[in-house]
Enzyme design. Structure first.
Site, PDB file in Angstrom:
ATOM      1  N   HIS A  59      18.301  47.897 -49.101  1.00 42.43           N
ATOM      2  CA  HIS A  59      18.757  47.899 -47.704  1.00 42.43           C
ATOM      3  C   HIS A  59      20.024  48.694 -47.450  1.00 42.43           C
ATOM      4  CE1 HIS A  59      21.489  44.848 -49.260  1.00 42.43           C
ATOM      5  NE2 HIS A  59      22.224  45.076 -48.198  1.00 42.43           N
TER       6      HIS A  59
HETATM    7  C1  UD1 Z   1      24.474  43.783 -43.524  1.00 43.39           C
HETATM    8  C2  UD1 Z   1      25.813  43.998 -44.229  1.00 43.39           C
HETATM    9  C3  UD1 Z   1      25.573  44.252 -45.717  1.00 43.39           C
HETATM   10  C4  UD1 Z   1      24.695  43.173 -46.323  1.00 43.39           C
HETATM   11  C5  UD1 Z   1      23.420  43.064 -45.532  1.00 43.39           C
HETATM   12  C6  UD1 Z   1      22.491  42.010 -46.053  1.00 43.39           C
HETATM   13  C7  UD1 Z   1      27.566  45.060 -42.888  1.00 43.39           C
HETATM   14  C8  UD1 Z   1      28.333  46.304 -42.688  1.00 43.39           C
HETATM   15  N1  UD1 Z   1      26.519  45.154 -43.709  1.00 43.39           N
HETATM   16  O1  UD1 Z   1      23.739  45.002 -43.607  1.00 43.39           O
HETATM   17  O2  UD1 Z   1      26.808  44.271 -46.387  1.00 43.39           O
HETATM   18  O3  UD1 Z   1      24.431  43.486 -47.665  1.00 43.39           O
HETATM   19  O4  UD1 Z   1      23.758  42.749 -44.162  1.00 43.39           O
HETATM   20  O5  UD1 Z   1      21.289  41.989 -45.330  1.00 43.39           O
HETATM   21  O6  UD1 Z   1      27.921  44.040 -42.350  1.00 43.39           O
HETATM   22  N2  UD1 Z   1      18.098  43.678 -38.254  1.00 43.39           N
HETATM   23  C9  UD1 Z   1      17.028  42.951 -37.779  1.00 43.39           C
HETATM   24  N3  UD1 Z   1      17.128  41.585 -37.787  1.00 43.39           N
HETATM   25  C10 UD1 Z   1      18.230  40.928 -38.235  1.00 43.39           C
HETATM   26  C11 UD1 Z   1      19.303  41.679 -38.707  1.00 43.39           C
HETATM   27  C12 UD1 Z   1      19.235  43.055 -38.736  1.00 43.39           C
HETATM   28  O7  UD1 Z   1      16.021  43.505 -37.373  1.00 43.39           O
HETATM   29  O8  UD1 Z   1      18.252  39.684 -38.211  1.00 43.39           O
HETATM   30  C13 UD1 Z   1      17.978  45.165 -38.284  1.00 43.39           C
HETATM   31  C14 UD1 Z   1      18.536  45.836 -37.040  1.00 43.39           C
HETATM   32  O9  UD1 Z   1      17.767  46.970 -36.779  1.00 43.39           O
HETATM   33  C15 UD1 Z   1      19.915  46.291 -37.483  1.00 43.39           C
HETATM   34  C16 UD1 Z   1      19.682  46.593 -38.962  1.00 43.39           C
HETATM   35  O10 UD1 Z   1      18.714  45.653 -39.403  1.00 43.39           O
HETATM   36  O11 UD1 Z   1      20.390  47.383 -36.779  1.00 43.39           O
HETATM   37  C17 UD1 Z   1      20.905  46.476 -39.800  1.00 43.39           C
HETATM   38  O12 UD1 Z   1      21.536  45.212 -39.619  1.00 43.39           O
HETATM   39  P1  UD1 Z   1      23.130  45.077 -39.854  1.00 43.39           P
HETATM   40  O13 UD1 Z   1      23.537  43.660 -39.754  1.00 43.39           O
HETATM   41  O14 UD1 Z   1      23.848  46.059 -38.990  1.00 43.39           O
HETATM   42  O15 UD1 Z   1      23.317  45.597 -41.325  1.00 43.39           O
HETATM   43  P2  UD1 Z   1      22.526  45.273 -42.665  1.00 43.39           P
HETATM   44  O16 UD1 Z   1      21.894  46.515 -43.149  1.00 43.39           O
HETATM   45  O17 UD1 Z   1      21.662  44.058 -42.523  1.00 43.39           O
END
Ligand code: UD1
Length: 357
Positions: free
Chosen positions: A198
């Site tokens: 991820h």
């Molecule tokens: C975040 C953390 C990372 C951690 C990871 C675990 C930061 C900078 N990054 O990254 O350190 O290892 O979580 O998962 O805080 N999305 C969904 N549903 C959700 C959550 C996210 O669809 O419940 C999708 C969305 O398109 C979103 C993308 O995933 O834009 C990324 O989510 P985000 O929380 O920004 O970062 P992670 O890659 O999950």
């Protein structure tokens, strides 16, 4: 003492669970604050169920957006909450955007102390958003709770860290030890490789993602590959039209904590770009191949079962095959100090210290 314990994203929940238990044990008034950075059932609610976490007192429901927008939205809502309720201590865990946002708010409020759990970890790679979050949170914290001596050393080396440093062990390991005997390994009549992926550096660049998925496809010709897919990665696979590489792979939506643990316990090799999984595989004596150029968990390379391969498809394939074909089982050689720290009591140590200061 009134405490706010902040969680936001998947890797926070297993770190918060033992802290909640320790706070309850010592009868401390604690509000669990969920920022809503992660919101899908697979990424949040399932973890609350698996970990017996109480329903959050407040969910700020910020959801996904750019780093700046997400951080700003958390800050605005969290500030209002602090002004209204005036906690004595805010505890933040890990290195996600929720950790940073709530730290920035707390540090500017009068009479509220900031405690960072998992302080001092460093990959020394500032292209990682998590590294920025770690550095800033540590600079702002009053109490810095470190997983090990190396993390504490990183803080002592920094001129900008002003708070008190404590070496307490790892709350994520507390949860692992608390849960591991409750599950039996995944039943499978053939060996398998468990994959998680991820990191933006791997998923948001088409070449890197294709390189990794091609390696998985090649591996799947020799061994069963199980791949629970993070929503970020799932979206990028579609955006870059790379789904064809997953044809022979057993894909799933993200696993809950217990399901992932079961699958990890039975795996021959775990291929990952996560930080926490490098530690968990080391504790469980499972080969871990990490798709990153560096790690904030350096001990997993020297004392553990971990090796770094970046996003090079050939290296990924070769290293996973080496592990699969190895005649020696994975075995970590944790030093005595680390074994003492990994006793499942880190959260209790943290809360006792907070009660005394
Ligand atoms: C975040 C953390 C990372 C951690 C990871 C675990 C930061 C900078 N990054 O990254 O350190 O290892 O979580 O998962 O805080 N999305 C969904 N549903 C959700 C959550 C996210 O669809 O419940 C999708 C969305 O398109 C979103 C993308 O995933 O834009 C990324 O989510 P985000 O929380 O920004 O970062 P992670 O890659 O999950």
């Amino acid at each position: 003492m009134k405490v706010f314990l902040v969680v936001g994203a998947r890797p926070n929940f297993m770190k918060a669970a033992p802290l909640v238990r320790a706070l309850e044990k010592h009868d401390i008034d604690c509000r669990l604050i969920h920022t809503g950075q992660h919101y899908d059932k697979d990424m949040s609610d399932n973890f609350f169920e698996d970990l017996d976490l109480p329903k959050p007192h407040v969910n700020l429901s910020v959801g996904s957006s750019t780093h700046a927008e997400q951080t700003a939205q958390i800050m605005t809502s969290f500030e209002q909450l602090c002004v209204g309720t005036k906690p004595d201590v805010v505890i933040v865990v890990g290195d996600v955007n929720s950790t940073l946002a709530c730290s920035l708010v707390t540090a500017k409020m009068e009479n509220i102390k900031l405690a960072h759990v998992e302080a001092g970890l460093r990959s020394f790679d500032r292209t990682m958003p998590e590294e920025i979050n770690r550095i800033v949170t540590d600079m702002l914290s009053d109490y810095l709770f470190c997983t090990d001596y190396k993390a504490a050393e990183n803080l002592y080396d920094s001129k900008d860290v002003m708070g008190e440093v404590y070496i307490v062990g790892d709350v994520m390991v507390d949860t692992l030890l608390y849960s591991i005997d409750k599950i039996s390994p995944q039943k499978s009549n053939e060996p398998y490789v468990l994959v998680t992926l991820h990191r933006p550096s791997n998923t948001d660049n088409k070449n890197n993602l294709e390189e990794i998925l091609s390696a998985l496809s090649k591996l799947a010709k020799n061994v069963k590959v199980i791949f629970p897919i993070h929503p970020r990665t799932d979206k990028k696979i579609d955006e870059f039209k790379l789904r064809k590489h997953l044809e022979n792979i057993e894909t799933h939506s993200p696993f809950g904590y217990m399901e992932f643990l079961r699958c990890m316990k039975g795996a021959s090799v775990v291929l990952t770009d996560s930080g926490g999984i490098q530690v968990e595989t080391t504790i469980l004596n499972i080969y871990c191949v990490t798709m990153r150029e560096n790690t904030e968990q350096g001990f997993t390379l020297t004392e553990g079962t971990n090796v770094l391969v970046g996003s090079d498809g050939d290296k990924i394939y070769e290293e996973v095959m080496n592990c699969l074909l190895s005649s020696v089982p994975a075995c970590s050689i944790l030093n005595k100090e680390r074994k003492t720290l990994y006793d499942g009591q880190a959260a209790d140590r943290i809360i006792k210290i907070l009660m005394e200061v």
